[in-house]
Design an enzyme around this catalytic site. Structure first.
Site: not given
Ligand code: ARG
Length: 563
Positions: A125, A128, A131
């Site tokens: 993905k 952006h 992030h």
């Molecule tokens: N990958 C997830 C997202 O982009 C965020 C992860 C956050 N960390 C966690 N330990 N849940 O929404």
């Protein structure tokens, strides 16, 4: 010698109150003509059965002038302290220069490990600006703790697990074009993923196929695992390009898939503790005790979810790192998710659930719409960085075409400008990004602060050798003392920033430092001052530059040599 502590000790010798309490109560008066520290006597009034004004007056009479305090005055219920400026100046400047890059470090944190999870993008993905915002904030929070002397671990909890990867494998097998993927992996994978969904509307077989490949993944089928690994490698390759530009590193990239084989244990534990309740075939944890909606752990088809992996991840982290704090820097939209994770851990009897902290981040919005991308709403981080560098290069070409290392400096200023804008206000407040504001060389901006450092640094370079034994007692103007006080309050800024998980406290601090240094620089001679004064002002400048460098470093901003 810590002046605040010394003052607190004086007070504690005269009244019946604990030293710690006194330190907590001592304030910095709003105006410098009211003194440098103030002790409010209101709490004492209750115990001593006297009016606060009376107490302040009596105490003020008992305090004699010495190397710490010049005078103490009662003003209403406050006892105002005027410190010995010359001693304070000597102490602070020597302290900064002696400690160098470690100035501000706290003793006693060496054995405490603070985990800071941040960035955590999903593979295949686009990365952006949202992030990037999260990444910049998380990285700065980690650096605050590191500077305070904690052991830290930078964790990137990559999103690399879930049914969508079964679909992507199917799409890849059908339409994957090696060459295109290698050239622009993330966009190409996104393209075939979108195509999968379009085609799946016409052909039911596709969904089935996607589910099948996900099953293969779960069962470690080598062919599917290899394809998924490829998605992952390519994505990380792209993400790391951005991390490199931002000078950000991680200690671990263990993402969701890493925890997939650690889920059964957590599920067994939940069963053993009778915490899983049946709800129409699904398994949930009742969190009404915490006034939270139930936490879904296993879906009715038996599949685990995001929460299940976070539960497993938290337990793994406790075992692997025995953390003092486990901090999740993740978008504010996931607040409920983390409350449920921590609540469930608490019900499982893990007291350390209280050491887990969700540090929420807000959104980035763009003032000038020009920056919205060709591809819908998301703005890629890379585009913003590239544009910042292009725009900064233009500014440099206009202002200072003969600058050395133009390319490097454009990068340092351009990226610094974005970082500053991201870290200027509370992480929970949406950022409205405007190029004009970010790249302004005046006012509160990255370039303005970097310029403060560059000015100081160029004076030091021009001066050549510096008399390290200069007599600092000649620094007696208000502008100089303001700078010294700011240097002295760096520790407080660090502490506040850590307690609130708020990098903006450091941004605000370094902006104040830049303003104070500019005022000093514009009002007083440095290199042209008479010898003794020049020497002292150079040492002050050296101390200021050191603290500039540390604070900007904590924010993730570079310090150009010239600009
Ligand atoms: N990958 C997830 C997202 O982009 C965020 C992860 C956050 N960390 C966690 N330990 N849940 O929404």
């Amino acid at each position: 010698m810590d002046f605040k502590l010394e003052i607190a000790k004086k007070i504690s010798g005269m009244v019946d109150m604990e030293l710690e309490k006194i330190i907590d109560l001592i304030e910095i008066p709003p105006q410098s003509n009211m003194g440098d520290y103030a002790f409010p006597c209101f709490q004492l009034a209750r115990v001593m059965r006297k009016s606060p004004n009376m107490i302040a007056k009596e105490l003020s009479e008992k305090i004699d002038k010495d190397l710490i305090v010049d005078k103490a005055e009662a003003a209403g219920g406050y006892l105002n302290f005027f410190i010995n400026k010359s001693e304070y100046t000597k102490y602070i400047i020597n302290d900064v220069l002696e400690k160098g890059s470690a100035y501000g470090r706290q003793i006693g944190n060496e054995d405490k490990t603070v985990l800071v999870e941040f960035s955590s993008p999903n593979i295949a993905k686009p990365f952006h600006v949202g992030h990037m915002f999260n990444t910049v904030i998380g990285s700065s929070i980690e650096k605050v703790f590191r500077h305070l002397g904690y052991k830290t671990e930078r964790l990137n909890h990559i999103g690399d697990y879930g049914t969508q990867f079964g679909k992507l494998i199917s799409a890849y097998k059908r339409w994957g074009n090696e060459e295109a993927i290698d050239k622009d992996p993330i966009n190409e994978l996104l393209k075939i993923y979108v195509k999968f969904h379009e085609e799946a509307e016409k052909d039911e077989e596709l969904e089935k196929e996607g589910r099948m490949y996900f099953k293969h993944l779960e069962k470690n089928n080598p062919d599917s695992v290899a394809i998924w690994q490829k998605f992952k490698d390519l994505s990380l390759r792209e993400f790391k390009k951005l991390y490199n530009l931002l000078n950000i590193e991680f200690d671990s990239y263990a993402g969701e898939s890493f925890y997939s084989d650690k889920m059964p244990e957590i599920i067994d534990m939940l069963y053993a503790k009778n915490l899983l309740v049946d709800s129409e075939g699904a398994k949930i944890v009742d969190l009404s005790e915490f006034n939270l909606p139930p936490c879904l752990v296993i879906k009715s088809d038996g599949a685990t979810i995001y929460v299940t992996r976070d539960l497993a991840a938290a337990l793994y982290r406790k075992r692997a790192y025995d953390f003092y704090k486990n901090v999740y820097v993740v978008g504010g939209t996931q607040t409920l998710h983390f409350k449920q994770v921590f609540g469930t851990l608490k019900l499982m009897g893990f007291e350390w659930a209280d050491d887990c902290e969700h540090v929420g981040t807000a959104l980035i919005k763009f003032a000038d719409k020009k920056l919205s991308t060709r591809k819908g709403d998301v703005i890629f981080a890379k585009e913003v960085i590239d544009e910042a560098i292009v725009k900064t290069t233009e500014i440099i070409e206009n202002k200072n075409p003969n600058l050395k290392n133009k390319e490097l400096v454009a990068k340092q200023i351009g990226i610094g400008a974005i970082i500053y804008t991201f870290l200027k206000n509370s992480r929970e407040r949406d950022v409205v990004f405007s190029w004009e504001e970010s790249l302004s060389f005046e006012g509160e901006s990255g370039p303005y602060v970097q310029y403060g450092y560059v000015r100081g640094n160029s004076i030091l370079n021009k001066a050549g050798t510096i008399n390290e034994n200069a007599d600092l007692s000649v620094l007696n103007t208000e502008d100089e003392f303001n700078l010294v006080k700011l240097l002295g309050s760096f520790k407080d800024a660090l502490k506040e920033s850590a307690e609130r998980y708020e990098p903006f406290v450091i941004t605000r601090y370094v902006t104040d430092l830049a303003k104070a240094y500019n005022k000093f620089y514009n009002t007083h001679h440095i290199l042209n001052a008479e010898e003794k004064v020049k020497d002292a002002r150079l040492l002050l400048t050296k101390a200021v530059c050191n603290v500039f460098k540390i604070s900007l470093g904590i924010l993730g901003m570079e310090t150009p040599e010239s600009m």
